[in-house]
Enzyme design. Structure first.
Site, PDB file in Angstrom:
ATOM      1  CG  ASN A 208      -0.231  -0.132   2.520  1.00  0.00           C
ATOM      2  OD1 ASN A 208       0.577   0.712   2.870  1.00  0.00           O
ATOM      3  ND2 ASN A 208      -0.510  -1.199   3.262  1.00  0.00           N
ATOM      4  CG  ASP A 276      -7.006  -5.745   5.601  1.00  0.00           C
ATOM      5  OD1 ASP A 276      -6.638  -5.640   6.787  1.00  0.00           O
ATOM      6  OD2 ASP A 276      -7.592  -4.838   4.991  1.00  0.00           O
ATOM      7  CE  LYS A 286       9.360 -11.413 -14.094  1.00  0.00           C
ATOM      8  NZ  LYS A 286      10.265 -10.604 -14.935  1.00  0.00           N
ATOM      9  N   PRO A 303      -2.766 -12.402   9.755  1.00  0.00           N
ATOM     10  CG  PRO A 303      -0.724 -12.491  10.875  1.00  0.00           C
ATOM     11  CD  PRO A 303      -1.349 -12.775   9.545  1.00  0.00           C
ATOM     12  CB  ILE A 305      -0.904  -7.374  14.431  1.00  0.00           C
ATOM     13  CG1 ILE A 305      -0.243  -8.253  13.362  1.00  0.00           C
ATOM     14  CG2 ILE A 305       0.092  -7.057  15.551  1.00  0.00           C
ATOM     15  CD1 ILE A 305       0.895  -7.564  12.620  1.00  0.00           C
ATOM     16  CG  LEU A 306      -5.771  -3.280  16.813  1.00  0.00           C
ATOM     17  CD1 LEU A 306      -4.913  -2.598  17.870  1.00  0.00           C
ATOM     18  CD2 LEU A 306      -6.476  -2.237  15.936  1.00  0.00           C
ATOM     19  CG  PHE A 323      -3.022   4.650  13.552  1.00  0.00           C
ATOM     20  CD1 PHE A 323      -2.755   5.840  12.903  1.00  0.00           C
ATOM     21  CD2 PHE A 323      -2.536   4.463  14.832  1.00  0.00           C
ATOM     22  CE1 PHE A 323      -2.015   6.843  13.533  1.00  0.00           C
ATOM     23  CE2 PHE A 323      -1.796   5.449  15.473  1.00  0.00           C
ATOM     24  CZ  PHE A 323      -1.539   6.651  14.810  1.00  0.00           C
ATOM     25  CE  LYS A 337      -8.750  -1.213  12.598  1.00  0.00           C
ATOM     26  NZ  LYS A 337      -7.838  -0.633  11.576  1.00  0.00           N
ATOM     27  CE  LYS A 341      -9.485  -4.794  13.474  1.00  0.00           C
ATOM     28  NZ  LYS A 341      -9.093  -5.921  12.607  1.00  0.00           N
TER      29      LYS A 341
END
Length: 397
Positions: A208, A276, A286, A303, A305-306, A323, A337, A341
């Site tokens: 990203n 995600d 390749k 996974p 993580i948060l 975040f 969220k 979470k």
């Protein structure tokens, strides 16, 4: 900046001991008084004459030197300093510290001191990763000892990985942070930052636009308030903060392992833009372009993580901050969220391309907490970080 501060510098026996010569120079340049102590093994890498010349002080080496004991006993020597710094802290020295040994000048001073202690580990990557070293590290952290590094890099033994001693400028910044009074002094805070790269094949990956700028700015703001920061970062374009313990990773799975390895901490701030999904079976070669044929990629969830840290029982940080990068319904999505979470706060922002926030120098955040919502105006990422660091300090007070 460090004028009048007294540093007791214990030099361990590792090839990285040569860096302590530059560290002494930097400390004295800041006005600090440096009293050097060398282990017997340290003398194999740097000479007492060089250390003494730079420190402008006698080097202490022998526990049973009658003159030293008469003029300044080891008990007094261990207590007149504002900070005791062990650099390099070898695997053997860390093991003896964790075990409470007092069988030479260095370890006796460490057992007798009542002032803060900071260690700067340096060793072969396999020694650093060995379960015994990690157990000793956990013991030392539990005893309240500050840890700086190690960094990831090339080593004298020819191997590459974590175990390289932090650079003198990084150690100086960590010392300055400890000796400068701040509301987060003595607190250990985890910050994740940057994107993750999830491989498709050896040359392609999913990523990203995160630059890591907000994470680096936040780590710097936390350190400015006196915190010790462990900085776990993906492949960001913005450099990690000097003075933090930096752990570099590539994938979400690697980030989770690194995060779990840093616990316990007083607070965990998850600013990283973790992918995600990952490709379920990344190709080992390749993927070649074939006319008229498109490759089929099967995805798997990474996974969370948060959520993993927020919902853990024993060992959960007292404050967990997540975040949320959103493109619509920012407050509603962030509120959902936070509940999903299980974290304490969510720092949400609008990252639509027209905002210029992702990868830019400014941010506009809303902090969603259990009992209130803080809606801040658009400002620089450094300003956002300073305000957020102050909120964290207030929460941990």
């Amino acid at each position: 900046m460090l004028a009048g501060k007294r540093i007791l510098l214990i030099i361990g026996g590792g090839i990285a001991a040569y860096k302590t010569l530059e560290l002494i120079r930097l400390l004295r340049g800041q006005g600090a008084h440096v009293t050097p102590v060398m282990t017997k093994a340290a003398g194999e890498f740097v000479t007492p004459l060089s250390v003494s010349a730079l420190a402008g002080e006698k080097v202490y080496t022998d526990l049973f030197d009658l003159t030293d004991e008469a003029e300044m006993g080891h008990i007094q020597l261990s207590r007149v300093a504002d900070l005791v710094v062990v650099a390099p802290a070898t695997a053997d020295l860390m093991a003896r510290m964790a075990g409470g040994h007092a069988n030479d000048m260095a370890t006796t001073l460490l057992m007798a001191t009542d002032t803060p202690v900071m260690i700067v580990p340096a060793m072969n990557v396999r020694m650093w990763e060995h379960p015994a070293t990690q157990r000793n590290l956990a013991t030392l952290i539990g005893d309240g000892i500050q840890v700086v590094g190690p960094n990831v890099g090339d080593m004298a033994c020819g191997e590459h990985g974590p175990g390289r001693m932090s650079e003198p400028a990084e150690i100086l910044e960590a010392i300055r942070r400890v000796l400068t009074a701040g509301p987060l002094a003595g607190k250990r805070i985890l910050v994740t930052s940057g994107p993750t790269h999830e491989p498709i094949d050896p040359v392609r990956y999913i990523a990203n636009r995160s630059s890591g700028a907000q994470g680096t700015a936040l780590a710097q703001a936390l350190m400015a308030l006196g915190a010790e920061v462990v900085f776990v970062t993906g492949p960001a374009s913005v450099a990690p903060p000097a003075g933090a313990q930096v752990i570099k990773v590539e994938t979400a799975a690697e980030m989770l392992t690194a995060v779990e390895g840093t616990l316990p901490v007083d607070a965990a701030v998850f600013a990283a833009a973790v992918a995600d999904w990952r490709v379920a079976s990344a190709s080992g070669q390749k993927i070649k372009k074939q006319a008229g044929k498109l490759p089929t990629l099967e995805f798997a969830e990474n996974p969370d993580i948060l959520a993993r840290v927020s919902q853990m029982g024993q060992g959960r940080p007292p404050l967990v901050v997540g975040f949320a990068a959103e493109t619509n319904d920012v407050i509603e999505n962030a509120t959902a969220k936070r509940a999903r979470k299980g974290c304490d706060w969510i720092v949400a922002n609008d990252v639509r391309p027209e905002t210029g926030i992702m990868g830019g120098t400014e941010n506009k955040v809303t902090i969603v907490r259990a009992d209130d919502v803080l809606d801040w105006p658009r400002m620089s990422k450094a300003e956002v970080s300073a305000k957020l660091a102050a909120e964290i300090a207030a929460a941990l007070a």
